[in-house]
Design a protein around this motif. Structure first.
Motif, short mmCIF file in Angstrom:
data_model
loop_
_atom_site.label_atom_id
_atom_site.label_comp_id
_atom_site.label_asym_id
_atom_site.label_seq_id
_atom_site.Cartn_x
_atom_site.Cartn_y
_atom_site.Cartn_z
N ALA A 280 0.92 -1.15 -0.08
CA ALA A 280 -0.16 0.15 0.02
C ALA A 280 0.69 1.41 0.15
O ALA A 280 2.14 1.10 0.30
CB ALA A 280 -0.83 0.02 1.44
N ALA A 281 0.27 2.31 -0.31
CA ALA A 281 0.93 3.69 -0.27
C ALA A 281 1.38 3.97 1.17
O ALA A 281 0.74 3.63 2.28
CB ALA A 281 -0.12 4.75 -0.67
N PRO A 282 2.70 4.44 1.40
CA PRO A 282 3.21 4.57 2.77
C PRO A 282 2.50 5.75 3.51
O PRO A 282 1.80 6.55 2.95
CB PRO A 282 4.59 5.01 2.50
CG PRO A 282 4.50 5.70 1.33
CD PRO A 282 3.51 4.79 0.27
N LEU A 283 2.24 5.62 4.82
CA LEU A 283 1.48 6.44 5.74
C LEU A 283 2.44 7.52 5.64
O LEU A 283 1.86 8.99 5.45
CB LEU A 283 1.39 5.80 7.27
CG LEU A 283 0.80 6.90 8.17
CD1 LEU A 283 -0.46 7.10 7.77
CD2 LEU A 283 1.22 6.03 9.59
N LEU A 284 3.77 7.61 5.94
CA LEU A 284 4.78 8.65 5.94
C LEU A 284 5.72 8.62 4.59
O LEU A 284 6.30 7.52 4.61
CB LEU A 284 5.62 8.71 7.47
CG LEU A 284 6.54 9.98 7.26
CD1 LEU A 284 5.91 11.33 7.57
CD2 LEU A 284 7.37 9.64 8.43
N SER A 285 5.94 9.64 4.18
CA SER A 285 6.86 9.63 2.92
C SER A 285 7.93 10.72 3.22
O SER A 285 7.48 11.91 3.24
CB SER A 285 6.19 9.65 1.72
OG SER A 285 7.30 9.79 0.65
N VAL A 286 8.97 10.54 3.18
CA VAL A 286 10.22 11.64 3.35
C VAL A 286 11.29 11.62 2.31
O VAL A 286 11.89 10.43 2.27
CB VAL A 286 10.92 11.33 4.75
CG1 VAL A 286 12.01 12.71 4.82
CG2 VAL A 286 10.07 11.67 5.96
N ARG A 287 11.46 12.75 1.45
CA ARG A 287 12.16 12.32 0.57
C ARG A 287 13.10 13.71 0.25
O ARG A 287 12.64 14.76 0.51
CB ARG A 287 11.39 12.35 -1.03
CG ARG A 287 10.61 11.18 -1.15
CD ARG A 287 11.56 10.03 -1.71
NE ARG A 287 10.91 8.74 -1.90
CZ ARG A 287 10.80 7.76 -1.09
NH1 ARG A 287 11.66 7.89 0.13
NH2 ARG A 287 10.09 6.90 -1.19
N GLY A 288 14.64 13.72 0.32
CA GLY A 288 15.31 14.69 0.40
C GLY A 288 15.22 15.57 1.46
O GLY A 288 15.65 16.80 1.24
N LEU A 289 15.10 15.18 2.76
CA LEU A 289 14.97 16.09 3.93
C LEU A 289 16.43 16.76 4.28
O LEU A 289 17.47 15.94 4.33
CB LEU A 289 14.56 15.24 5.10
CG LEU A 289 14.49 16.14 6.56
CD1 LEU A 289 13.29 16.98 6.42
CD2 LEU A 289 14.16 14.89 7.39
N ALA A 290 16.32 18.03 4.40
CA ALA A 290 17.70 18.50 4.94
C ALA A 290 17.21 19.60 5.96
O ALA A 290 16.35 20.33 5.73
CB ALA A 290 18.06 19.37 3.49
N LYS A 291 18.15 19.91 6.71
CA LYS A 291 17.99 20.64 8.06
C LYS A 291 19.24 21.17 8.37
O LYS A 291 20.42 20.46 8.54
CB LYS A 291 17.17 20.06 8.92
CG LYS A 291 16.98 20.94 10.25
CD LYS A 291 16.09 22.25 9.93
CE LYS A 291 15.83 23.15 11.17
NZ LYS A 291 15.08 24.04 10.82
N SER A 292 19.36 22.59 8.38
CA SER A 292 20.71 22.96 9.12
C SER A 292 20.47 24.24 10.12
O SER A 292 19.31 24.81 10.10
CB SER A 292 21.55 23.70 7.87
OG SER A 292 20.51 24.94 7.31
#
Length: 544
Positions: A280-292
């Motif tokens: 099934a489609a994921p509940l949470l999807s994270v792509r290319g996360l960046a934080k500074s």
């Protein structure tokens, strides 16, 4: 003759206020042990068993509301009979202390160097000219790089492992005959933990120091202890050599502790991924996360996370592991909607999170706020000290404008699902054990029936049996409620027993991802192998 000998120690505490009524609590009922010079004695047991209370009582640090009886002898001194002035001459000089939480035991507004200097000043053990050199020598001895810079730094500028090394420097400053180390490796990642254990062993070898080591981590105890005392409900239930206790425990309680430790060792088998959620489609999807983060007023930034990709399916447990400073908690706060990411695509159940180079809390729809909740590392500081458990559980429902008539029933259901005893609902956080507080924190996260819970180091300060209970609770919630978890931890043993998939974060980003069985059974990254090698095992060796 033993250096430190405690016989038939009993501790009675007078708790509560006059307004609510004073209560008499028997914290320690009968406690006896001894340790010789150059030896290490480990005291193990569950939270509330009397481990720390017995040592604080033996050294008269519990305060005026404690009634202490029995005998405590240190190097032919009767500690319970000494005058306060005579006792002060011994504590800090002949007996050093390393406490569990260096952050709360180091003064935030004094430099590290000045705090170490205080030991020498109080005991008049160095001239003013000698102080700086002796402090920098201690910082070097405990493995802190660039001692002259560290001397001028403040505790907040140090990592948890470095702060613990500062505490050890204070404890060993005057070459004490005895060090009392109360949970000194709790909440540290496995590689830092290994470094602290190696440091204590080296200092012991070089100075002939005796160590009383309080811990709930039997893997660490297996590495460092010569003898072990097992305590429960204020009583010593078993004692003996490390080899005898671990190989052939006589008491059922000791066997239970060992069994709970093995349940989440690195060799434990994680549950298989739930097949229904994978297609099934994921509940949470994270792509290319960046934080500074900005590190100076001139706008310089430090990268915390860059290019992180992962998904979580309904009812799935995904673990995020790595050392301190790897960005694990930052990822958790972003996924929980508590801070912005700089860039990347983050969506929960089809709702996309905003990103911005900004501080503050992102704007999210009310339904999305209800769909993701967070369990913080320290439930004591994340629960309002002046709210009862019932009020804390009701607060999210009130904030989400749930009908008042529905609130009592939903509070009771969340408490029942998190296995919070109904008798605790009208208590305050200070009246609960660590495990009870953590269950309350889980109940608070459940009260809005979220689809995803972000659990940030939820087991770091809990004993092994309580950890096992919380892990069983999490697994049960995924089965009954189909609640998904992003489980953030430094404890790889916990990961192996509960998570279907794992993401390993290193100093340069993602080191490895995959099923827990593949990553732990066949690690591809040298960093992952190093983390696994640093995990303590019950045979006294590190994993290999």
């Amino acid at each position: 003759m033993a250096l430190f000998e405690v016989t038939d120690l009993a501790v009675t505490l007078h708790t509560g206020s006059r307004a609510r009524g004073r209560q008499v609590v028997s914290a320690v009922r009968s406690f006896s042990f001894s340790v010789d010079r150059g030896q290490t004695l480990a005291i193990v047991g569950e939270s509330g068993s009397g481990k720390s209370a017995s040592l604080l009582a033996a050294t008269r640090l519990l305060g005026v509301d404690a009634e202490v009886t029995g005998s405590v002898r240190f190097d032919d001194h009767d500690l319970l009979a000494l005058s306060p002035k005579a006792l002060r001459r011994i504590l800090g000089k002949d007996i050093g202390f390393v406490f569990q939480d260096p952050q709360s035991n180091l003064h935030p507004f004094k430099t590290v160097g000045k705090q170490i200097e205080e030991v020498f000043r109080v005991h008049r053990a160095a001239t003013r000219r000698e102080l700086r050199a002796r402090v920098e020598g201690l910082l070097d001895e405990v493995g802190i790089a660039d001692p002259s810079h560290a001397y001028r730094a403040y505790p907040a500028q140090f990592s948890g492992g470095m702060r613990q090394r500062v505490m050890i420097a204070i404890a060993v400053a005057l070459n004490p005959a005895l060090i009392i180390a109360d949970e000194p490796t709790t909440a540290l990642d496995v590689s830092v933990q290994a470094g602290i254990i190696a440091l204590l062993r080296r200092l012991q070898r070089d100075h002939g120091t005796a160590i009383v080591f309080v811990s709930h981590d039997l893997g660490v105890v297996a590495e460092i202890a010569d003898d072990v005392v097992v305590v429960k409900d204020g009583l010593v239930v078993e004692s003996g050599s490390r080899e005898a206790i671990f190989a052939a425990p006589r008491e059922e309680y000791t066997r239970e502790l060992l069994a709970a430790s093995r349940l989440h060792g690195v060799d434990a088998v994680a549950p298989a991924p739930p097949t229904a959620t994978q297609a099934a489609a994921p509940l949470l999807s994270v792509r290319g996360l960046a934080k500074s983060y900005r590190t100076s007023i001139r706008g310089a930034r430090r990268t915390a996370i860059e290019g992180l990709d992962f998904t979580i399916g309904t009812g799935e447990i995904v673990a995020l592991v790595g050392e301190s400073g790897s960005g694990k908690s930052t990822v958790g706060r972003i996924v929980a909607g508590l801070q912005y990411a700089d860039s990347g695509d983050i969506s929960l159940d089809g709702v996309t999170f905003p990103t911005a180079l900004a501080d503050g809390v992102p704007r999210l729809p009310a339904q999305t706020r209800r769909s993701v909740q967070m369990i913080f590392q320290d439930p004591y500081s994340s629960l309002h000290p002046r709210r009862t458990v019932r009020a804390s559980l009701a607060a999210p429902l009130i904030a989400q404008r749930v009908a008042r008539s529905d609130i009592p029933g939903r509070v009771d259901r969340a408490a029942a699902d998190a296995r919070v005893d109904p008798g605790l609902l009208d208590r305050y956080p200070a009246e609960l054990s660590g495990g009870q507080r953590q269950r309350v924190a889980i109940a608070r996260a459940l009260v809005l029936s979220p689809a995803l819970i972000v659990a940030d180091e939820p087991l770091s300060s809990l004993d092994v049996t309580t950890q096992a209970e919380i892990l069983a609770l999490v697994a049960d919630l995924t089965r009954r409620r189909s609640t998904a978890f992003l489980f953030i931890t430094h404890d790889l043993g916990v990961v192996s027993s509960i998570a279907q998939r794992v993401i390993v974060l290193g100093p340069d980003g993602v080191e490895e991802t995959g099923t827990t069985a593949d990553v732990f059974g066949h690690p591809q990254s040298a960093y992952t192998r190093r983390l696994l090698d640093a995990v303590p095992r019950l045979d006294g060796a590190r994993a290999s």
